[in-house]
Design a protein around this motif. Structure first.
Motif, PDB file in Angstrom:
ATOM      1  N   ASN A  67      53.141  43.920  44.682  1.00  0.00           N
ATOM      2  CA  ASN A  67      54.228  43.045  44.262  1.00  0.00           C
ATOM      3  C   ASN A  67      55.123  43.741  43.251  1.00  0.00           C
ATOM      4  O   ASN A  67      54.685  44.628  42.529  1.00  0.00           O
ATOM      5  N   LEU A  68      56.352  43.280  43.187  1.00  0.00           N
ATOM      6  CA  LEU A  68      57.287  43.785  42.196  1.00  0.00           C
ATOM      7  C   LEU A  68      56.991  43.123  40.849  1.00  0.00           C
ATOM      8  O   LEU A  68      56.723  41.924  40.796  1.00  0.00           O
ATOM      9  N   VAL A  69      57.027  43.908  39.793  1.00  0.00           N
ATOM     10  CA  VAL A  69      56.876  43.394  38.430  1.00  0.00           C
ATOM     11  C   VAL A  69      58.219  43.577  37.742  1.00  0.00           C
ATOM     12  O   VAL A  69      58.763  44.680  37.712  1.00  0.00           O
ATOM     13  N   GLN A  70      58.748  42.479  37.211  1.00  0.00           N
ATOM     14  CA  GLN A  70      60.042  42.545  36.530  1.00  0.00           C
ATOM     15  C   GLN A  70      59.958  41.860  35.183  1.00  0.00           C
ATOM     16  O   GLN A  70      59.108  41.000  34.964  1.00  0.00           O
ATOM     17  N   LEU A  71      60.836  42.287  34.287  1.00  0.00           N
ATOM     18  CA  LEU A  71      60.903  41.674  32.972  1.00  0.00           C
ATOM     19  C   LEU A  71      61.466  40.266  33.105  1.00  0.00           C
ATOM     20  O   LEU A  71      62.458  40.051  33.810  1.00  0.00           O
ATOM     21  N   LYS A  72      60.826  39.333  32.448  1.00  0.00           N
ATOM     22  CA  LYS A  72      61.258  37.941  32.473  1.00  0.00           C
ATOM     23  C   LYS A  72      62.614  37.825  31.774  1.00  0.00           C
ATOM     24  O   LYS A  72      62.830  38.408  30.727  1.00  0.00           O
ATOM     25  N   GLY A  73      63.510  37.087  32.402  1.00  0.00           N
ATOM     26  CA  GLY A  73      64.811  36.851  31.802  1.00  0.00           C
ATOM     27  C   GLY A  73      65.831  37.944  32.048  1.00  0.00           C
ATOM     28  O   GLY A  73      66.998  37.772  31.753  1.00  0.00           O
ATOM     29  N   GLU A  74      65.399  39.086  32.565  1.00  0.00           N
ATOM     30  CA  GLU A  74      66.325  40.201  32.787  1.00  0.00           C
ATOM     31  C   GLU A  74      66.419  40.606  34.255  1.00  0.00           C
ATOM     32  O   GLU A  74      67.354  41.280  34.640  1.00  0.00           O
ATOM     33  N   SER A  75      65.431  40.267  35.041  1.00  0.00           N
ATOM     34  CA  SER A  75      65.326  40.697  36.442  1.00  0.00           C
ATOM     35  C   SER A  75      65.220  42.202  36.577  1.00  0.00           C
ATOM     36  O   SER A  75      65.463  42.747  37.643  1.00  0.00           O
ATOM     37  N   THR A  76      64.888  42.896  35.493  1.00  0.00           N
ATOM     38  CA  THR A  76      64.749  44.350  35.542  1.00  0.00           C
ATOM     39  C   THR A  76      63.412  44.717  36.171  1.00  0.00           C
ATOM     40  O   THR A  76      62.363  44.383  35.620  1.00  0.00           O
ATOM     41  N   PRO A  77      63.420  45.382  37.347  1.00  0.00           N
ATOM     42  CA  PRO A  77      62.151  45.803  37.937  1.00  0.00           C
ATOM     43  C   PRO A  77      61.583  46.988  37.161  1.00  0.00           C
ATOM     44  O   PRO A  77      62.282  47.968  36.921  1.00  0.00           O
ATOM     45  N   ILE A  78      60.323  46.862  36.751  1.00  0.00           N
ATOM     46  CA  ILE A  78      59.707  47.910  35.934  1.00  0.00           C
ATOM     47  C   ILE A  78      58.541  48.600  36.627  1.00  0.00           C
ATOM     48  O   ILE A  78      58.068  49.627  36.168  1.00  0.00           O
ATOM     49  N   GLY A  79      58.060  48.017  37.719  1.00  0.00           N
ATOM     50  CA  GLY A  79      56.929  48.608  38.424  1.00  0.00           C
ATOM     51  C   GLY A  79      56.415  47.677  39.492  1.00  0.00           C
ATOM     52  O   GLY A  79      57.083  46.703  39.861  1.00  0.00           O
ATOM     53  N   MET A  80      55.227  47.986  39.975  1.00  0.00           N
ATOM     54  CA  MET A  80      54.589  47.110  40.952  1.00  0.00           C
ATOM     55  C   MET A  80      53.105  47.003  40.644  1.00  0.00           C
ATOM     56  O   MET A  80      52.511  47.893  40.033  1.00  0.00           O
ATOM     57  N   CYS A  81      52.536  45.893  41.075  1.00  0.00           N
ATOM     58  CA  CYS A  81      51.121  45.634  40.852  1.00  0.00           C
ATOM     59  C   CYS A  81      50.667  44.633  41.905  1.00  0.00           C
ATOM     60  O   CYS A  81      51.384  43.686  42.212  1.00  0.00           O
ATOM     61  N   GLY A  82      49.500  44.864  42.446  1.00  0.00           N
ATOM     62  CA  GLY A  82      48.983  43.930  43.442  1.00  0.00           C
ATOM     63  C   GLY A  82      47.711  44.443  44.059  1.00  0.00           C
ATOM     64  O   GLY A  82      47.082  45.376  43.554  1.00  0.00           O
ATOM     65  N   LEU A  83      47.346  43.824  45.153  1.00  0.00           N
ATOM     66  CA  LEU A  83      46.120  44.177  45.857  1.00  0.00           C
ATOM     67  C   LEU A  83      46.438  44.791  47.202  1.00  0.00           C
ATOM     68  O   LEU A  83      47.380  44.383  47.876  1.00  0.00           O
ATOM     69  N   LEU A  84      45.625  45.770  47.578  1.00  0.00           N
ATOM     70  CA  LEU A  84      45.727  46.408  48.879  1.00  0.00           C
ATOM     71  C   LEU A  84      44.422  46.192  49.621  1.00  0.00           C
ATOM     72  O   LEU A  84      43.370  46.064  48.994  1.00  0.00           O
ATOM     73  N   LYS A  85      44.477  46.171  50.937  1.00  0.00           N
ATOM     74  CA  LYS A  85      43.243  46.160  51.717  1.00  0.00           C
ATOM     75  C   LYS A  85      43.261  47.399  52.596  1.00  0.00           C
ATOM     76  O   LYS A  85      44.006  47.491  53.555  1.00  0.00           O
ATOM     77  N   ARG A  86      42.466  48.373  52.188  1.00  0.00           N
ATOM     78  CA  ARG A  86      42.394  49.640  52.923  1.00  0.00           C
ATOM     79  C   ARG A  86      41.151  49.628  53.800  1.00  0.00           C
ATOM     80  O   ARG A  86      40.093  49.172  53.376  1.00  0.00           O
ATOM     81  N   GLU A  87      41.283  50.166  54.982  1.00  0.00           N
ATOM     82  CA  GLU A  87      40.142  50.251  55.902  1.00  0.00           C
ATOM     83  C   GLU A  87      38.987  51.037  55.293  1.00  0.00           C
ATOM     84  O   GLU A  87      37.827  50.762  55.570  1.00  0.00           O
ATOM     85  N   GLU A  88      39.312  52.002  54.442  1.00  0.00           N
ATOM     86  CA  GLU A  88      38.286  52.882  53.875  1.00  0.00           C
ATOM     87  C   GLU A  88      37.448  52.206  52.790  1.00  0.00           C
ATOM     88  O   GLU A  88      36.425  52.745  52.379  1.00  0.00           O
ATOM     89  N   LEU A  89      37.899  51.042  52.309  1.00  0.00           N
ATOM     90  CA  LEU A  89      37.197  50.366  51.223  1.00  0.00           C
ATOM     91  C   LEU A  89      36.682  49.003  51.692  1.00  0.00           C
ATOM     92  O   LEU A  89      37.371  48.287  52.417  1.00  0.00           O
ATOM     93  N   GLU A  90      35.501  48.656  51.224  1.00  0.00           N
ATOM     94  CA  GLU A  90      34.861  47.401  51.636  1.00  0.00           C
ATOM     95  C   GLU A  90      35.598  46.167  51.113  1.00  0.00           C
ATOM     96  O   GLU A  90      35.622  45.124  51.764  1.00  0.00           O
ATOM     97  N   HIS A  91      36.187  46.266  49.934  1.00  0.00           N
ATOM     98  CA  HIS A  91      36.870  45.139  49.303  1.00  0.00           C
ATOM     99  C   HIS A  91      38.313  45.524  48.985  1.00  0.00           C
ATOM    100  O   HIS A  91      38.642  46.706  48.912  1.00  0.00           O
ATOM    101  N   PRO A  92      39.189  44.531  48.750  1.00  0.00           N
ATOM    102  CA  PRO A  92      40.554  44.843  48.315  1.00  0.00           C
ATOM    103  C   PRO A  92      40.529  45.632  47.012  1.00  0.00           C
ATOM    104  O   PRO A  92      39.576  45.531  46.233  1.00  0.00           O
ATOM    105  N   ASP A  93      41.578  46.417  46.802  1.00  0.00           N
ATOM    106  CA  ASP A  93      41.647  47.169  45.549  1.00  0.00           C
ATOM    107  C   ASP A  93      42.967  46.916  44.839  1.00  0.00           C
ATOM    108  O   ASP A  93      43.987  46.660  45.463  1.00  0.00           O
TER     109      ASP A  93
END
Length: 169
Positions: A67-93
């Protein structure tokens, strides 16, 4: 625009095709390439393809993604953070990446904690993994500070990574 969660300083929302320029810039940042990898996204078209076949496809298939991470009140995108589901891993990361000018200000921790809380509440996830390059000391410290434990190593995409595990409550 689908907002997943908010914190005191941040809005965390799903990525969409309008974020192509942001993705192009972030995925070509020197620290992204060093610690996460070169995704070979060099043009706006590459970024649109990355969004379509990566995060946006994951939302449809898994109900979560980066997901996109943005500063509140500014809409400035500063990075991303979230979960992925990779076939190589048993659980989301858990995955995250921030522009260098926003590192060291607690934003990654704030976003990661919110994403973990949302994953446990909305998706009933109780085990979440994370992988880091062995030389990414800041990332390892962040993971340990929010409750992840180092459990070993895992080879992903030809590189050895540290493997962390989190158990939600």
């Amino acid at each position: 625009m689908t907002v997943l969660c908010e914190t005191e300083r941040l809005i965390i929302r799903q990525l969409d095709l309008g974020d192509a320029d942001f993705i192009l810039r972030l995925l070509n940042d020197e620290s992204f390439i060093r610690y996460i990898g070169d995704k070979k996204v060099r043009t706006r078209e590459d970024a649109i393809n990355h969004l379509t076949n990566g995060p946006m496809a994951s939302y449809k298939t898994n109900g979560f993604g980066l997901n996109l991470v943005q500063l509140k009140g500014e809409s400035t995108p500063i990075g991303m953070c979230g979960l992925l589901k990779r076939e190589e891993l048993e659980h989301p990361d858990l995955g995250y990446a921030f522009f260098p000018e926003f590192c060291g200000k607690g934003y990654a921790r704030e976003a990661a904690e919110a994403v973990l809380k949302q994953a446990v509440a909305e998706h009933s996830m109780h085990t979440i993994l994370a992988v880091t390059a062995p030389n990414n000391l800041r990332s390892m410290h962040l993971l340990e500070s929010i409750g992840f434990n180092l459990t070993g190593t895992k080879e992903l995409y030809g590189l050895e990574n540290n493997l962390f595990e989190y158990h939600g409550r």
